[in-house]
Design a protein around this motif. Structure first.
Motif, PDB file in Angstrom:
ATOM      1  N   PHE A  62      -0.073  12.661   8.459  1.00 11.99           N
ATOM      2  CA  PHE A  62      -1.095  12.419   7.444  1.00 11.99           C
ATOM      3  C   PHE A  62      -1.860  13.676   7.041  1.00 11.99           C
ATOM      4  CE2 PHE A  62      -0.060   8.305   9.180  1.00 11.99           C
ATOM      5  CZ  PHE A  62       0.182   7.599   8.010  1.00 11.99           C
TER       6      PHE A  62
ATOM      7  N   TRP B  16      -1.011  15.027  -3.410  1.00 11.99           N
ATOM      8  CA  TRP B  16      -1.717  13.999  -2.628  1.00 11.99           C
ATOM      9  C   TRP B  16      -3.077  13.747  -3.288  1.00 11.99           C
ATOM     10  CZ3 TRP B  16      -0.921  13.181   3.178  1.00 11.99           C
ATOM     11  CH2 TRP B  16       0.416  13.440   3.541  1.00 11.99           C
TER      12      TRP B  16
ATOM     13  N   LEU C   2       1.765   1.583  -3.062  1.00 11.62           N
ATOM     14  CA  LEU C   2       1.508   1.796  -1.638  1.00 11.62           C
ATOM     15  C   LEU C   2       2.600   1.156  -0.782  1.00 11.62           C
ATOM     16  CD1 LEU C   2      -0.572   2.932   0.344  1.00 11.62           C
ATOM     17  CD2 LEU C   2      -1.861   0.820   0.166  1.00 11.62           C
ATOM     18  N   ASN C   3       3.159   1.944   0.142  1.00 13.17           N
ATOM     19  CA  ASN C   3       4.156   1.452   1.105  1.00 13.17           C
ATOM     20  C   ASN C   3       3.388   0.806   2.268  1.00 13.17           C
ATOM     21  OD1 ASN C   3       5.835   1.550   3.520  1.00 13.17           O
ATOM     22  ND2 ASN C   3       7.247   2.860   2.374  1.00 13.17           N
TER      23      ASN C   3
ATOM     24  N   PHE D 104       3.310   2.617   5.477  1.00 15.14           N
ATOM     25  CA  PHE D 104       2.438   3.799   5.398  1.00 15.14           C
ATOM     26  C   PHE D 104       1.000   3.394   5.726  1.00 15.14           C
ATOM     27  CE2 PHE D 104      -0.257   6.862   3.194  1.00 15.14           C
ATOM     28  CZ  PHE D 104       0.332   8.071   3.532  1.00 15.14           C
TER      29      PHE D 104
ATOM     30  N   LEU E 207      -3.415  10.073  -0.418  1.00 12.86           N
ATOM     31  CA  LEU E 207      -2.129   9.416  -0.661  1.00 12.86           C
ATOM     32  C   LEU E 207      -1.116  10.314  -1.365  1.00 12.86           C
ATOM     33  CD1 LEU E 207      -1.127   6.457  -0.196  1.00 12.86           C
ATOM     34  CD2 LEU E 207      -1.450   6.147  -2.659  1.00 12.86           C
TER      35      LEU E 207
ATOM     36  N   GLN F 231       5.624   8.875   0.642  1.00 14.55           N
ATOM     37  CA  GLN F 231       5.184   7.854   1.614  1.00 14.55           C
ATOM     38  C   GLN F 231       6.395   7.300   2.375  1.00 14.55           C
ATOM     39  OE1 GLN F 231       2.702   4.650  -0.060  1.00 14.55           O
ATOM     40  NE2 GLN F 231       2.096   6.093  -1.668  1.00 14.55           N
ATOM     41  N   THR F 232       7.451   6.979   1.596  1.00 14.85           N
ATOM     42  CA  THR F 232       8.666   6.406   2.200  1.00 14.85           C
ATOM     43  C   THR F 232       9.299   7.390   3.173  1.00 14.85           C
ATOM     44  OG1 THR F 232       9.018   5.151   0.172  1.00 14.85           O
ATOM     45  CG2 THR F 232      10.898   5.336   1.666  1.00 14.85           C
TER      46      THR F 232
END
Length: 443
Positions: A232, A251, A352-353, A356, A384, A390-391
């Motif tokens: 992160f 991000w 959004l995943n 995640f 984010l 994210q994936t």
């Protein structure tokens, strides 16, 4: 004059005493080397029972008139003396034999069935101590006390004392008569010493290995936290961004509310429970390892009650515990449930995943979040990356944590194996199978 008519019994020689003490061949548990013999424990040991005193006599603090008293709780792998009780010295009745000595073997003689016969060895005595009534002290004569200790430990590990104990209510007892008649494999003195040295050399190596394995277990959470921290802060996907011509500027900080179709919590009250309902009333403590855990004690409601309080859940729903144990998560998987107030649900949107979110939440609760009200959840800021990144982050975390989990499981299994190996070493030791025996040693 009367005595003159009576013949004095001749004193038995050591050989005659030994002959009386030998275990007949039919009763010998297994074959031992030729220069060993099976004997009764009572000819090699003195047994000293602990002192008795009323429960009201236990004191927590040392003073001039009391003395530390060893009890069954102190009998662990090593004798543990950091949690002692004290009793007045008068209960010892000035009997020196009730003082613990170096090389004593302390046995739990009255305990639950699986703990009766557990032994500790006294390597040193830091101050005068006595021992209580549920404990027997075994003092060996003519043999190495450590050798007898390891034999008794083996017998305990194999559960042999359970069969020798008598049961009263929840307490099993092993008495000195039973212990005295115990069959014991007696090698020559020099061989006893060699066996103890071999056992301790092998155990030291195993303990060293166990310490390293334990270290792997102990740092598991630290390593997991480090992986999540790197994930992160963008460190895990630095190469991925290079390949995709992206920088950390991609991000963006966003609130959880802007990334969700719906965020809500459960019922602030008590539904009408029914014993044969089909719907579980769950709270934050029902979340475990990403799954909803419906426990035997989880209360149930019927369909009508469910319809009154149901909320819209779907395959993008993430649950978070926001009261009690904070930050535990689970995914919705079509379970028949209604939520209580300590559970919050987040229906994430297409930006959004959900995995995640799950990992981000795990990282946050491990560090900064102390209070998770519904308002705080909606305003929770997430730094984010793009959906593709994210994936990729989720994929890398999954792989790294799977490896960590595998290492954790291997270490756990290896620790269990070490305890089995120790048992096996002891079993071989008392059969003369550690390659230490010298047939020239006199029996």
């Amino acid at each position: 004059a009367l005595m003159a008519g009576r013949k004095k019994q001749p004193e038995l020689t050591a050989e005659e005493k030994l002959q009386q003490a030998l275990v007949p061949e039919a009763e010998q548990p297994y074959k031992v080397p030729d220069n060993w013999c099976w004997v009764r424990l009572k000819i090699l040991s003195d047994f000293e029972r602990g002192i008795t005193f009323p429960a009201s006599a236990k004191e927590k603090i040392a003073n001039e008139s009391n003395i530390p008293c060893i009890r069954t709780a102190n009998i662990q792998e090593e004798l543990e003396i950091d949690d002692l009780i004290y009793v007045d010295k008068k209960y010892m009745k000035e009997n020196e034999n009730k003082l613990i000595r170096v090389n004593d073997i302390i046995m739990s003689s009255a305990n639950s069935r699986e703990l009766v016969g557990k032994v500790s060895y006294v390597n040193y005595v830091s101050e005068p101590m006595t021992f209580g009534g549920f404990v027997i002290v075994i003092r060996s004569q003519y043999i190495f006390s450590k050798f007898l200790f390891y034999f008794l430990r083996l017998e305990f590990l194999f559960g042999h004392f359970m069969g020798k104990s008598t049961q009263t209510t929840n307490i099993a007892n092993i008495n000195t008569a039973n212990l005295g008649n115990y069959a014991f494999p007696l090698p020559p003195l020099a061989e006893q010493q060699r066996i103890v040295e071999r056992i301790e050399t092998l155990f030291a190596k195993l303990d060293e290995a166990k310490e390293k394995l334990q270290n792997t277990l102990d740092i598991f959470e630290i390593r997991k936290a480090a992986i999540l921290h790197k994930a992160f802060t963008g460190e895990l996907t630095a190469n991925w961004r290079k390949q995709h011509d992206l920088t950390l500027d991609s991000w963006k900080e966003k609130t959880l509310k802007s990334l969700s179709d719906k965020i809500g919590d459960g019922l602030h009250g008590t539904p009408n429970y029914t014993d044969n309902g089909d719907y579980a009333f769950i709270n934050g403590n029902n979340f475990a390892g990403d799954k909803i855990e419906i426990k035997p004690e989880t209360k149930k409601v019927d369909f009508n009650e469910y319809m009154k309080y149901k909320v819209e859940l779907n395959d993008k729903t993430v649950f978070v515990s926001i009261n009690g144990t904070l930050g535990k998560t689970a995914f919705y998987n079509n379970e028949n449930i209604i939520l209580g107030k300590s559970a919050c649900y987040i229906n994430v949107n297409q930006n959004l995943n959900k995995d995640f979110v799950n990992y981000a939440n795990e990282k946050a609760t491990g560090s900064t979040i102390k209070n998770l009200g519904l308002k705080a959840m909606r305003n929770l800021k997430i730094n984010l990356p793009t959906l593709d990144e994210q994936t990729e982050i989720v994929r890398i975390i999954d792989n790294l944590l799977a490896k960590e989990q595998k290492a954790y499981s291997i270490a756990q299994n290896a620790i269990a194996q070490i305890d089995l190996i120790k048992k096996s070493i002891l079993a071989r030791a008392f059969r003369g199978q550690l390659a230490t025996n010298n047939p020239a040693d006199e029996s």
